[in-house]
Design a protein around this motif. Sequence first.
Motif, PDB file in Angstrom:
ATOM      1  N   LEU A 203       0.822  -1.044  -0.019  1.00 34.77           N
ATOM      2  CA  LEU A 203       0.006   0.064   0.292  1.00 34.77           C
ATOM      3  C   LEU A 203       0.960   1.196   0.148  1.00 34.77           C
ATOM      4  CD1 LEU A 203      -2.783  -1.164   2.308  1.00 34.77           C
ATOM      5  CD2 LEU A 203      -2.923  -1.030   0.038  1.00 34.77           C
ATOM      6  N   GLU A 204       2.020   1.273   0.729  1.00 27.36           N
ATOM      7  CA  GLU A 204       3.001   2.266   0.783  1.00 27.36           C
ATOM      8  C   GLU A 204       3.473   2.664  -0.676  1.00 27.36           C
ATOM      9  OE1 GLU A 204       5.567   1.296   3.851  1.00 27.36           O
ATOM     10  OE2 GLU A 204       4.283   1.776   5.480  1.00 27.36           O
ATOM     11  N   GLU A 205       3.766   1.795  -1.181  1.00 26.55           N
ATOM     12  CA  GLU A 205       4.471   1.580  -2.622  1.00 26.55           C
ATOM     13  C   GLU A 205       3.384   2.297  -3.626  1.00 26.55           C
ATOM     14  OE1 GLU A 205       6.737  -1.064  -5.883  1.00 26.55           O
ATOM     15  OE2 GLU A 205       6.223  -2.036  -4.025  1.00 26.55           O
ATOM     16  N   THR A 206       2.273   1.671  -3.469  1.00 26.49           N
ATOM     17  CA  THR A 206       0.925   2.079  -4.429  1.00 26.49           C
ATOM     18  C   THR A 206       0.837   3.651  -4.480  1.00 26.49           C
ATOM     19  OG1 THR A 206       0.017  -0.141  -4.133  1.00 26.49           O
ATOM     20  CG2 THR A 206      -1.361   1.767  -4.959  1.00 26.49           C
ATOM     21  N   ILE A 207       0.633   4.146  -3.109  1.00 25.22           N
ATOM     22  CA  ILE A 207       0.535   5.631  -2.765  1.00 25.22           C
ATOM     23  C   ILE A 207       1.736   6.194  -3.567  1.00 25.22           C
ATOM     24  CG2 ILE A 207       0.361   7.321  -1.056  1.00 25.22           C
ATOM     25  CD1 ILE A 207      -0.899   5.307   0.732  1.00 25.22           C
ATOM     26  N   GLN A 208       2.973   5.954  -3.284  1.00 24.58           N
ATOM     27  CA  GLN A 208       4.155   6.587  -3.719  1.00 24.58           C
ATOM     28  C   GLN A 208       4.154   6.735  -5.080  1.00 24.58           C
ATOM     29  OE1 GLN A 208       7.515   4.680  -1.829  1.00 24.58           O
ATOM     30  NE2 GLN A 208       6.653   5.473   0.346  1.00 24.58           N
TER      31      GLN A 208
ATOM     32  N   ALA B  52      -7.596   3.674   2.559  1.00 24.83           N
ATOM     33  CA  ALA B  52      -8.527   3.482   3.528  1.00 24.83           C
ATOM     34  C   ALA B  52      -9.798   2.664   3.277  1.00 24.83           C
ATOM     35  CB  ALA B  52      -9.028   4.955   3.846  1.00 24.83           C
ATOM     36  N   VAL B  53     -10.304   2.565   2.045  1.00 21.55           N
ATOM     37  CA  VAL B  53     -11.133   1.830   1.579  1.00 21.55           C
ATOM     38  C   VAL B  53     -10.843   0.216   1.811  1.00 21.55           C
ATOM     39  CG1 VAL B  53     -12.978   1.044   0.015  1.00 21.55           C
ATOM     40  CG2 VAL B  53     -12.688   3.524   0.597  1.00 21.55           C
ATOM     41  N   VAL B  54      -9.507   0.042   1.244  1.00 20.19           N
ATOM     42  CA  VAL B  54      -9.109  -1.180   1.279  1.00 20.19           C
ATOM     43  C   VAL B  54      -9.203  -1.904   2.577  1.00 20.19           C
ATOM     44  CG1 VAL B  54      -6.956  -2.522   1.110  1.00 20.19           C
ATOM     45  CG2 VAL B  54      -7.716  -1.236  -0.937  1.00 20.19           C
ATOM     46  N   GLY B  55      -8.847  -1.268   3.469  1.00 20.97           N
ATOM     47  CA  GLY B  55      -8.989  -1.996   4.968  1.00 20.97           C
ATOM     48  C   GLY B  55     -10.447  -2.084   5.298  1.00 20.97           C
ATOM     49  N   ASN B  56     -11.299  -1.629   4.795  1.00 20.78           N
ATOM     50  CA  ASN B  56     -12.672  -1.962   5.042  1.00 20.78           C
ATOM     51  C   ASN B  56     -13.290  -3.380   4.658  1.00 20.78           C
ATOM     52  OD1 ASN B  56     -16.162  -0.703   4.401  1.00 20.78           O
ATOM     53  ND2 ASN B  56     -14.913  -1.076   6.555  1.00 20.78           N
ATOM     54  N   VAL B  57     -12.544  -4.076   3.839  1.00 17.09           N
ATOM     55  CA  VAL B  57     -12.664  -5.377   3.338  1.00 17.09           C
ATOM     56  C   VAL B  57     -12.406  -6.415   4.401  1.00 17.09           C
ATOM     57  CG1 VAL B  57     -12.152  -5.095   1.044  1.00 17.09           C
ATOM     58  CG2 VAL B  57     -10.474  -6.324   2.345  1.00 17.09           C
ATOM     59  N   ILE B  58     -11.857  -6.092   5.599  1.00 15.71           N
ATOM     60  CA  ILE B  58     -11.501  -7.015   6.577  1.00 15.71           C
ATOM     61  C   ILE B  58     -12.572  -6.843   7.752  1.00 15.71           C
ATOM     62  CG2 ILE B  58      -9.776  -7.496   8.563  1.00 15.71           C
ATOM     63  CD1 ILE B  58      -7.805  -6.060   6.729  1.00 15.71           C
TER      64      ILE B  58
ATOM     65  N   SER C   3     -18.278 -12.587   2.332  1.00 13.60           N
ATOM     66  CA  SER C   3     -16.902 -12.886   2.570  1.00 13.60           C
ATOM     67  C   SER C   3     -16.206 -12.571   1.506  1.00 13.60           C
ATOM     68  CB  SER C   3     -16.610 -14.298   3.268  1.00 13.60           C
ATOM     69  OG  SER C   3     -17.132 -15.131   2.528  1.00 13.60           O
ATOM     70  N   PHE C   4     -14.982 -12.055   1.349  1.00 14.73           N
ATOM     71  CA  PHE C   4     -14.280 -11.703   0.279  1.00 14.73           C
ATOM     72  C   PHE C   4     -12.634 -12.466   0.450  1.00 14.73           C
ATOM     73  CE2 PHE C   4     -16.888  -8.308   1.234  1.00 14.73           C
ATOM     74  CZ  PHE C   4     -17.445  -7.679   0.054  1.00 14.73           C
ATOM     75  N   ASP C   5     -12.031 -12.927  -0.712  1.00 11.79           N
ATOM     76  CA  ASP C   5     -10.994 -13.338  -0.697  1.00 11.79           C
ATOM     77  C   ASP C   5     -10.026 -12.036  -0.578  1.00 11.79           C
ATOM     78  OD1 ASP C   5      -8.305 -13.018  -2.705  1.00 11.79           O
ATOM     79  OD2 ASP C   5      -8.736 -15.202  -2.138  1.00 11.79           O
ATOM     80  N   LEU C   6      -9.086 -12.156   0.493  1.00 12.05           N
ATOM     81  CA  LEU C   6      -8.662 -10.962   0.810  1.00 12.05           C
ATOM     82  C   LEU C   6      -7.508 -10.054  -0.041  1.00 12.05           C
ATOM     83  CD1 LEU C   6      -8.291  -8.671   3.085  1.00 12.05           C
ATOM     84  CD2 LEU C   6      -6.593 -10.161   4.128  1.00 12.05           C
ATOM     85  N   HIS C   7      -6.784 -11.164  -0.677  1.00 13.03           N
ATOM     86  CA  HIS C   7      -5.773 -10.668  -1.352  1.00 13.03           C
ATOM     87  C   HIS C   7      -6.384 -10.032  -2.730  1.00 13.03           C
ATOM     88  CE1 HIS C   7      -1.828 -10.404  -3.687  1.00 13.03           C
ATOM     89  NE2 HIS C   7      -2.506 -10.964  -4.946  1.00 13.03           N
ATOM     90  N   ASN C   8      -7.250 -10.561  -3.325  1.00  9.91           N
ATOM     91  CA  ASN C   8      -8.107 -10.064  -4.345  1.00  9.91           C
ATOM     92  C   ASN C   8      -8.687  -8.982  -4.127  1.00  9.91           C
ATOM     93  OD1 ASN C   8      -7.111 -12.189  -6.044  1.00  9.91           O
ATOM     94  ND2 ASN C   8      -8.850 -13.330  -6.136  1.00  9.91           N
TER      95      ASN C   8
ATOM     96  N   VAL D  57      -9.199  -2.922  -5.387  1.00 12.19           N
ATOM     97  CA  VAL D  57      -9.750  -1.773  -5.159  1.00 12.19           C
ATOM     98  C   VAL D  57      -9.291  -0.592  -5.963  1.00 12.19           C
ATOM     99  CG1 VAL D  57     -10.002  -0.141  -3.153  1.00 12.19           C
ATOM    100  CG2 VAL D  57     -10.517  -2.417  -3.142  1.00 12.19           C
ATOM    101  N   PHE D  58      -7.867  -0.918  -6.027  1.00 16.36           N
ATOM    102  CA  PHE D  58      -7.111   0.133  -6.700  1.00 16.36           C
ATOM    103  C   PHE D  58      -7.526   0.318  -8.220  1.00 16.36           C
ATOM    104  CE2 PHE D  58      -4.699  -0.259  -2.961  1.00 16.36           C
ATOM    105  CZ  PHE D  58      -4.605   0.984  -2.196  1.00 16.36           C
TER     106      PHE D  58
END
Length: 295
Positions: A98-103, A116-122, A129-134, A139-140
């Motif tokens: 995520l840090e690399e994606t923002i940069q 911020a929204v990515v975190g909301n899948v947990i 229920s979601f596959d966490l990695h996918n 989301v991006f």
Amino acid sequence: MGQSDRRPRSMTIQSECIACIAGQSRRVCEAIHADKSLSEHIINYVETALQSADFTLSPPVIAAPLYEGMAKLAQTADLYDEQKRHATIQAKSYLPFLEETIQNSHDPFIAILKTAVVGNVIDLAAEVSFDLHNAITSVFDTPFAQDESESLRHALTEAKSVLYIGDNTGEHLFDALAIRELQKLYPKIVFSYMVRGAPIINDVTLKEAHEAGMEQICRVVDSGVPTPGFVYELASTEAKNLFDHADLIIAKGMGNYECMTPQQRLNICFLLKVKCSVVAESLGQQIGDIVCKLS
């Protein structure tokens, strides 16, 4: 900016909500590895309690005392402690990505919102229920179904104080990253991060915020609220004061949306992934959509 409306009612509960709350009792039994006898006690307790519930209240408000009752039956203070620790470990492993994606983003602000929204899948309490990695990586590449990010960007340029209301444990690490990055873009803003007042489902509390070192990033506030969502009437004096006087509020997740709908003041930005049919209908969106809605 904006005065609290003080209305004690929010989203109207639907039949799907009752089924969801009842189903969560089974998830609790799985979470605590309950034996057959305890499972029967917990499930029967919830089903009986729902028969006399006040259905003029929002789903999170109805659910809160039921979780307290289930915790007493299970003789534990935090039903989802094990799951929250696991979610935190999972979330931590994605921080470098995520840090690399923002940069590397051509628009870091949008990448921060997506983080911020990515975190909301947990979310252990969601209907889907979601596959966490996918879920995290996709989301991006997914546009906001309701996109008021430009209005939020403008609001942030004028704000001096922002109250960021957290949601689930695990995603609080992504919240911390989002706040750090927003501070770089808006160095004059004073950020506060609000957590739940007591363990409820897998929501973030002071315990998890402290373990993550959130207080080194911004002010951390215990809302005093025992519900899976911010309910003004149940909040501490400090939390009410912050809510009333922050220039802008960023509220994460469906629980906060449910508890604050209809909106109780101006300048609330809801950031969430739609995970149930009732919230989808309220927003006019689809399950799986991501939303940036500014009141």
